[in-house]
Every structure is written in structure tokens, then in C-alpha cells.
Design a protein around this motif. Structure first.
Motif, PDB file in Angstrom:
ATOM      1  N   ASP A  87       0.829  -1.205   0.000  1.00 16.17           N
ATOM      2  CA  ASP A  87       0.000   0.000   0.000  1.00 16.17           C
ATOM      3  C   ASP A  87       0.865   1.257   0.000  1.00 16.17           C
ATOM      4  O   ASP A  87       0.600   2.208  -0.745  1.00 16.17           O
ATOM      5  CB  ASP A  87      -0.925   0.019   1.228  1.00 16.17           C
ATOM      6  CG  ASP A  87      -1.861  -1.175   1.293  1.00 16.17           C
ATOM      7  OD1 ASP A  87      -2.362  -1.603   0.232  1.00 16.17           O
ATOM      8  OD2 ASP A  87      -2.104  -1.678   2.406  1.00 16.17           O
ATOM      9  N   ILE A 115      -4.300   2.538   0.001  1.00 10.38           N
ATOM     10  CA  ILE A 115      -4.589   1.283   0.691  1.00 10.38           C
ATOM     11  C   ILE A 115      -5.528   0.458  -0.174  1.00 10.38           C
ATOM     12  O   ILE A 115      -6.595   0.919  -0.573  1.00 10.38           O
ATOM     13  CB  ILE A 115      -5.206   1.545   2.079  1.00 10.38           C
ATOM     14  CG1 ILE A 115      -4.237   2.357   2.946  1.00 10.38           C
ATOM     15  CG2 ILE A 115      -5.562   0.220   2.763  1.00 10.38           C
ATOM     16  CD1 ILE A 115      -4.803   2.761   4.291  1.00 10.38           C
ATOM     17  N   HIS A 163      -9.870   1.753  -3.390  1.00 12.50           N
ATOM     18  CA  HIS A 163      -8.537   2.207  -2.997  1.00 12.50           C
ATOM     19  C   HIS A 163      -8.701   3.456  -2.142  1.00 12.50           C
ATOM     20  O   HIS A 163      -9.386   4.401  -2.546  1.00 12.50           O
ATOM     21  CB  HIS A 163      -7.685   2.540  -4.225  1.00 12.50           C
ATOM     22  CG  HIS A 163      -7.431   1.357  -5.101  1.00 12.50           C
ATOM     23  ND1 HIS A 163      -7.268   1.486  -6.458  1.00 12.50           N
ATOM     24  CD2 HIS A 163      -7.312   0.034  -4.827  1.00 12.50           C
ATOM     25  CE1 HIS A 163      -7.039   0.278  -6.985  1.00 12.50           C
ATOM     26  NE2 HIS A 163      -7.073  -0.611  -6.013  1.00 12.50           N
TER      27      HIS A 163
END
Length: 110
Positions: free
Chosen positions: A25, A31, A80
Motif C-alpha cells: 500500500d 490502501i 482504494h
């Protein structure tokens, strides 16, 4: 949506109250999360044979505009997060053990 954590990553989130994610990440600048439809494939592809994992269900609505749905594997949209994940956004967490067949066993609420 869901995030798979290694034990140390989960412990850090619990202790610090937020995380920028795993090394992948950090390298990608966001992430990675999975949906209910993709989380088992994510576990098999990126966490095969790994023990001590934690599956966290995350409330997408609390993440605001920092959460972006973008194409990834096979064109499927994946969430994301372009921000830190706060512990408060986690709805629940469960161990993600390996079954006798070597695949991860997901909780019933998935």
C-alpha cells in the motif's frame, strides 16, 4: 469492503489508531481493499499459506472522497483509499485461519 492484515499490521492499527497500510500500500500510494466478491481471490493470490491474518470489514461510507473505485484485476472495480485508515472505520475484525485444504476460512458474516 474488506482489508486483510498481517498480525503485525493489525496490531499497529490497534495501537496507533490509524494506518497507511501494508508495504504494498505504501509503495502504491493508497490502501488496497477487496469486496465480498473478490476478497477470497485476494487472499489466495497475495496471502497464500499465510497464518495469523486478520480480516477487517470497513465502513466505506465513512471514508469520504479519499475512497476511489478503480479498475484492477480483469477490469473489476476495487476500492482504494488515498488516505490513512482510521481504526474507527473498522466495523468488525475476525481471524482468517487456514483450513485443512490450505485455503483461508472466511467468517460466516461475509
Amino acid at each position: 469492503m474488506y482489508k486483510i492484515f498481517r498480525a503485525a499490521e493489525w496490531q499497529a492499527l490497534e495501537a496507533e489508531g490509524s494506518t497507511r497500510g501494508a508495504p504494498v500500500d505504501l509503495a502504491d500510494g493508497y490502501i488496497h481493499f477487496s469486496t465480498a466478491d473478490t476478497v477470497a481471490e485476494t487472499a489466495a493470490k497475495h496471502f497464500a499459506g499465510a497464518e495469523g491474518l486478520v480480516l477487517a470489514a470497513v465502513d466505506a461510507e465513512t471514508l469520504g472522497d479519499a475512497l476511489v473505485w478503480e479498475p484492477s484485476r480483469g477490469g473489476a472495480l476495487f476500492p482504494h483509499l488515498y488516505d490513512a485508515l482510521a481504526r474507527d472505520a473498522v466495523l468488525w475484525s475476525r481471524p482468517l485461519p487456514l483450513g485443512p485444504d490450505g485455503r483461508h476460512v472466511f467468517p460466516a458474516e461475509l
